[in-house]
Design a protein around this motif. Structure first.
Motif, short mmCIF file in Angstrom:
data_model
loop_
_atom_site.label_atom_id
_atom_site.label_comp_id
_atom_site.label_asym_id
_atom_site.label_seq_id
_atom_site.Cartn_x
_atom_site.Cartn_y
_atom_site.Cartn_z
N GLN A 155 28.77 30.06 109.90
CA GLN A 155 29.61 29.26 111.63
C GLN A 155 31.25 29.30 111.65
O GLN A 155 31.63 28.18 110.34
CB GLN A 155 29.36 27.87 112.06
CG GLN A 155 29.84 27.95 113.29
CD GLN A 155 29.20 28.30 114.37
OE1 GLN A 155 27.92 28.92 114.59
NE2 GLN A 155 30.38 28.90 115.30
N PHE A 156 31.95 29.44 112.24
CA PHE A 156 33.52 29.81 112.35
C PHE A 156 34.41 28.54 112.50
O PHE A 156 33.74 27.31 113.04
CB PHE A 156 34.38 30.93 113.36
CG PHE A 156 35.62 30.45 113.24
CD1 PHE A 156 36.36 31.16 112.45
CD2 PHE A 156 36.41 28.81 114.01
CE1 PHE A 156 38.03 31.07 112.17
CE2 PHE A 156 37.38 29.61 113.99
CZ PHE A 156 38.55 29.89 113.50
N ASP A 157 35.05 28.25 111.25
CA ASP A 157 35.77 26.69 111.35
C ASP A 157 37.07 26.93 110.41
O ASP A 157 37.10 27.18 109.50
CB ASP A 157 34.58 25.08 110.44
CG ASP A 157 36.17 23.97 110.24
OD1 ASP A 157 35.69 23.28 111.62
OD2 ASP A 157 36.17 24.25 109.32
N LEU A 158 38.29 26.01 111.21
CA LEU A 158 39.43 26.59 111.38
C LEU A 158 40.00 26.00 109.85
O LEU A 158 40.08 27.35 109.25
CB LEU A 158 40.01 25.71 112.29
CG LEU A 158 42.18 26.30 111.95
CD1 LEU A 158 41.60 27.18 112.20
CD2 LEU A 158 42.66 25.66 113.09
N SER A 198 29.28 21.63 104.17
CA SER A 198 29.21 20.60 105.56
C SER A 198 29.39 21.91 106.67
O SER A 198 29.13 22.26 106.77
CB SER A 198 30.71 20.20 105.49
OG SER A 198 31.55 21.53 104.15
N ASP A 199 28.88 23.21 105.64
CA ASP A 199 29.26 24.67 105.96
C ASP A 199 27.44 24.16 107.42
O ASP A 199 26.56 23.80 106.67
CB ASP A 199 28.84 25.51 105.10
CG ASP A 199 30.39 26.22 104.63
OD1 ASP A 199 31.21 25.73 105.11
OD2 ASP A 199 29.90 26.38 103.30
N LYS A 200 27.60 25.28 108.00
CA LYS A 200 27.29 25.56 109.34
C LYS A 200 26.71 26.89 108.43
O LYS A 200 27.68 27.46 109.03
CB LYS A 200 27.10 25.49 110.53
CG LYS A 200 25.77 26.01 111.24
CD LYS A 200 26.16 25.64 112.78
CE LYS A 200 25.32 25.78 113.57
NZ LYS A 200 25.57 26.24 115.10
#
Length: 279
Positions: free
Chosen positions: A202-205, A260-262
């Motif tokens: 999932q995108f996280d800046l 912490s990655d989704k």
């Protein structure tokens, strides 16, 4: 627009294209049109149709620009190849998208490191017909002009790489492609969605801006957005505090997963390696 940006712009040398050049476009166009059915996002397909982009040969930039400008205020401008970073950002900030005028050779059909007219026009330009994505791209150019004050060009390049070039989007029909580096590549169009090798996260800046990437192989990790509005909102912020925070962060290897990655789909780890940041 500043003259130094325009100094790198040229007229499309239409008469320089050979019959072999147009044949290469036809081959690439036909191949990708077939492969991208059910793989490209709807916004890309809509933009392709809205531009009336044809399979019969390299398009004229002025004709595409008329349709593009009417839709979102963007135009495409011909450049001889890669341009300096400040020129690239300056053109984008003024809704001018620089496109290489030349096309790859017949033995480079599926991969070349420097973008050509097929990558730039077929891969990039259709999404500029989408108003939200068009605003995101202008904002990226404006952010690029500011990034030099923070020595943050590498961070910003990673954002472009993992979205504009190699981004995936989650839809009701499943994952779809919106990144131009995938859309213009026969092999990666299939690999990005169907291979078990890469991670899909999932995108996280902040995660994206700390992740190194590779230019010599298919991607080890793809970042997935939910929609273009979310991408715009996540990046339409003052990056100055973010750059300061990221200066204290460790970089992440191209194929590494964090706790912490989704994770949408975990890769199988085959071929994972990190040979340094090419951003």
């Amino acid at each position: 627009m500043q003259q130094r940006y325009l100094d790198h712009v040229m007229e499309q040398p239409w008469h320089a294209y050979s019959s072999a050049d147009h044949a290469t476009w036809r081959t690439l166009f036909a191949t990708q049109s077939r492969i991208l059915q059910g793989r490209a996002c709807d916004e890309f397909i809509d933009g392709l149709h809205g531009l009336d982009m044809a399979a019969d040969g390299i398009p004229r930039f002025d004709a595409l620009s008329e349709l593009l400008e009417a839709a979102t205020g963007w135009r495409i401008v011909a450049v001889p190849g890669l341009v300096p970073d400040d020129v690239f950002f300056g053109l984008m900030a003024n809704r001018r998208f620089p496109v290489s005028w030349w096309i790859r050779k017949a033995d480079q059909m599926d991969y070349l490191q420097e973008p050509d007219v097929f990558h730039d026009v077929y891969g990039h330009v259709p999404l500029l017909m989408n108003p939200v994505f068009a605003d995101f791209m202008q904002g990226y150019g404006e952010g690029g002009l500011r990034s030099g004050r923070f020595n943050a060009l590498t961070r910003l390049a990673r954002l472009y790489w993992y979205t504009v070039e190699f981004g995936l989007i989650n839809t009701a029909q499943g994952l779809r492609i919106y990144g131009s580096g995938i859309l213009s590549s026969k092999g990666e169009s299939i690999y990005s969605l169907e291979s078990a090798a890469p991670n899909r996260v999932q995108f996280d800046l902040k995660r994206v801006m700390t992740t190194r990437y590779r230019i010599d192989t298919f991607q080890k990790t793809y970042f997935v957005i939910d929609n273009f509005r979310d991408l715009f909102n996540a990046t339409a912020v003052d990056f100055a505090p973010l750059y300061q925070e990221l200066a204290q962060c460790e970089d992440v290897g191209a194929g590494v997963l964090l706790a912490s990655d989704k994770i949408l789909q975990r890769g199988n780890g085959e071929g994972w390696s990190d040979e340094g940041d090419t951003g």
